[in-house]
Design an enzyme around this catalytic site. Structure first.
Site, PDB file in Angstrom:
ATOM      1  CG  ASP A  35      -0.226   0.028   2.479  1.00 24.44           C
ATOM      2  OD1 ASP A  35       0.788   0.769   2.669  1.00 24.44           O
ATOM      3  OD2 ASP A  35      -0.920  -0.509   3.507  1.00 24.44           O
ATOM      4  CE  LYS A  57      -6.579   0.248   2.374  1.00 25.42           C
ATOM      5  NZ  LYS A  57      -8.009  -0.186   2.744  1.00 25.42           N
ATOM      6  CG  MET A 175      -6.066   7.646   9.254  1.00 25.16           C
ATOM      7  SD  MET A 175      -7.126   5.778   8.992  1.00 25.16           S
ATOM      8  CE  MET A 175      -7.574   5.558  10.857  1.00 25.16           C
TER       9      MET A 175
END
Length: 504
Positions: A35, A57, A175
């Site tokens: 990823d 991703k 995130m």
């Protein structure tokens, strides 16, 4: 026959943080599904010919591309059913917001054997690289790792922000770039003081690391103004204040600089590691490819008759690799070198020999080069075996003759120009998008100029000794840094000293 799947944590970005088990599995893999948060440099551990699948991703809502989780699950299952050893290389740790559990369940449902290889989580490592311990005696003894990708006011949010505001002293958000202002406001709303320190760390553990320090009251506006982008780890709590004294990574002498590393692919690692240890971001550009000679007859004959030589001289790690490969093919081992003295041109070559149980009798102390070896070579008589590249210069055999010896030059390997690099790499060098370039041999200078052209005037040029510096001058390239000794560590250190002198 069904294959297998290994869900391997690639760590937070620094390729040196890969676990030994992860490295070993990459070396065995038939397929690697990687990823975007896993460093591509980790693919150097793979065998030639391995299939690499870019899972991306990247959210489709942002870029319109990338694989969905269902597609990734199907990919690793299908490759394993076909009999492949599959490594799913995931940024950070597979089980810390990595959806590794979903991929493991997909393997379980398909009857595919799997293993989980934990990785160094960005939740711990990134703050550490910013000089922020997530716990510290006298400040906090607890922490929470929280996903911050959902608006705390949204119906889909399941995070208990009220409990977090009153609970663990340190919060680590993954995130959380887009929603950081709303998250900060929610924490203040539920009782966290507005002056609580906050640090947002972009691309942590890499030379592109960038740290923004603020408070809960100010982080939303400052993050927007600073245009902080993912990937990013956010730390909330008074441990952030320790960064003032504990920041170590961003204080390295070459931190944040992009340095072009033009040399053979197999040799690039040592220089890149030395530069990375000083904080630089190495950009490897192979300019030399190592190939087998048309025939090994001469080398094989010399190795079978080693007892007829007084000395064997190894002038590079490539020579060590080529000679030892032929020894293996001829069923010879270190005992074949009994009674013959061995010379190595420098420390890297010496270490390569040591790995095969051979200890050189002579390594030049002043200059790691053919010239340095000749200067310290004893006067005498006898035959000296020189297993070298097909284009090796005559400095060494000529110097040995002058001291009474009879050199026997044998081609052990061939060096050819590597394929041209990408347009992006060419532009980086010629347009000054890299900060420096380090030349480690005359051939890297000639080949890079042939492939790309000379570096822009703004690029700092470092040469690994007088021979390489002379080649730069011959081609009209200004040399800013010349190491006193011809070693990788010396030229990296000389570059760091030069950069420090410019900023002082």
């Amino acid at each position: 026959m069904t294959g297998s799947v290994a869900l391997v944590g690639a760590g937070p970005g620094d390729p040196g943080l890969l676990t030994l088990r992860g490295r070993d599995l990459l070396a065995q893999a038939d397929v690697v599904v990687i990823d975007r948060l896993a460093s591509p440099e980790l693919l150097r551990h793979c065998r030639p010919g391995v299939e690499v699948v870019d899972a991306g991703k990247i959210p489709r809502s942002l870029h319109g591309e990338g694989m969905t989780q269902d597609e990734i699950n199907a990919c690793i299952v299908d490759r394993a059913i076909a009999g492949n050893r599959v490594v799913r290389l995931k940024g950070g740790d597979p089980f810390v917001f990595g959806r590794g559990g979903e991929e493991a369940l997909a393997c379980r449902a398909a009857g595919i054997p799997f293993e989980i290889v934990p990785g160094v989580s960005s939740a711990i490592a990134v703050p550490a690289y910013a000089g922020i311990p997530v716990t510290h005696r006298g400040i906090t003894q607890d922490m929470a790792i929280v996903s911050g990708h959902i608006d705390p006011a949204a119906d889909g949010s399941v995070v208990d922000w009220a409990a977090l505001a009153a609970g663990p002293s340190t919060l680590v958000l993954l995130m959380g770039v887009k929603e950081i202002g709303k998250i900060a406001a929610k924490l203040v709303e539920h009782g966290r003081p507005g002056d609580t320190p906050v640090a947002m760390i972009h691309r942590g553990t890499t030379p592109a690391q960038r740290t923004l320090v603020a408070t809960l009251d100010t982080i939303g506006a400052l993050a927007t103004a600073a245009e902080i982008k993912p990937p990013c780890v956010t730390v909330i709590g008074h441990v952030v204040s320790l960064r003032t004294e504990l920041s170590w990574f961003e204080s390295r002498p070459l931190f944040g600089l992009r340095v072009l590393v033009p040399r053979s692919r197999v040799q690039a690692g040592e220089l890149s590691n030395a530069l990375r240890a000083l904080g630089a971001e190495p950009l490897e550009v192979p300019t030399i490819a190592i190939e087998e000679p048309a025939s090994y007859d001469d080398l094989d004959a010399a190795l079978r008759d080693l007892s007829s030589y007084e000395w064997v001289v190894f002038t590079s790690t490539n020579a060590v690799a080529a000679v030892m490969a032929r020894c293996d093919a001829l069923l010879l081992d270190a005992r074949a070198f009994a009674g013959v003295r061995i010379a190595a041109v420098g420390g890297a070559t010496q270490r390569a020999l040591a790995a095969r149980g051979l200890r050189p009798d002579l390594v030049p102390s002043a200059e790691a080069s053919s010239e340095g070896l000749v200067q310290e070579w004893p006067t005498g008589a006898g035959t000296v075996l020189l297993p070298r590249a097909d284009i090796a210069p005559p400095v060494l055999p000529d110097g040995l003759r002058d001291k009474g010896w009879t050199p026997h030059d044998v081609v052990a390997y061939c060096t050819v120009s590597a394929p041209p690099p990408s347009a992006a790499v060419r532009r980086a060098l010629t347009a000054g998008e890299v900060d420096a370039v380090v030349f480690t041999s005359s051939s890297t200078v000639r080949n890079l100029v042939a492939l790309v052209g000379p570096p822009a005037d703004s690029v700092v040029v470092a040469a690994i000794g007088p021979t390489t510096a002379a080649t730069c001058a011959e081609l009209g390239i200004r040399v800013d840094v010349e190491s006193a000794t011809a070693s990788v560590s010396a030229v990296a250190r000389a570059l760091a000293d030069h950069i420090a002198s410019r900023s002082s």
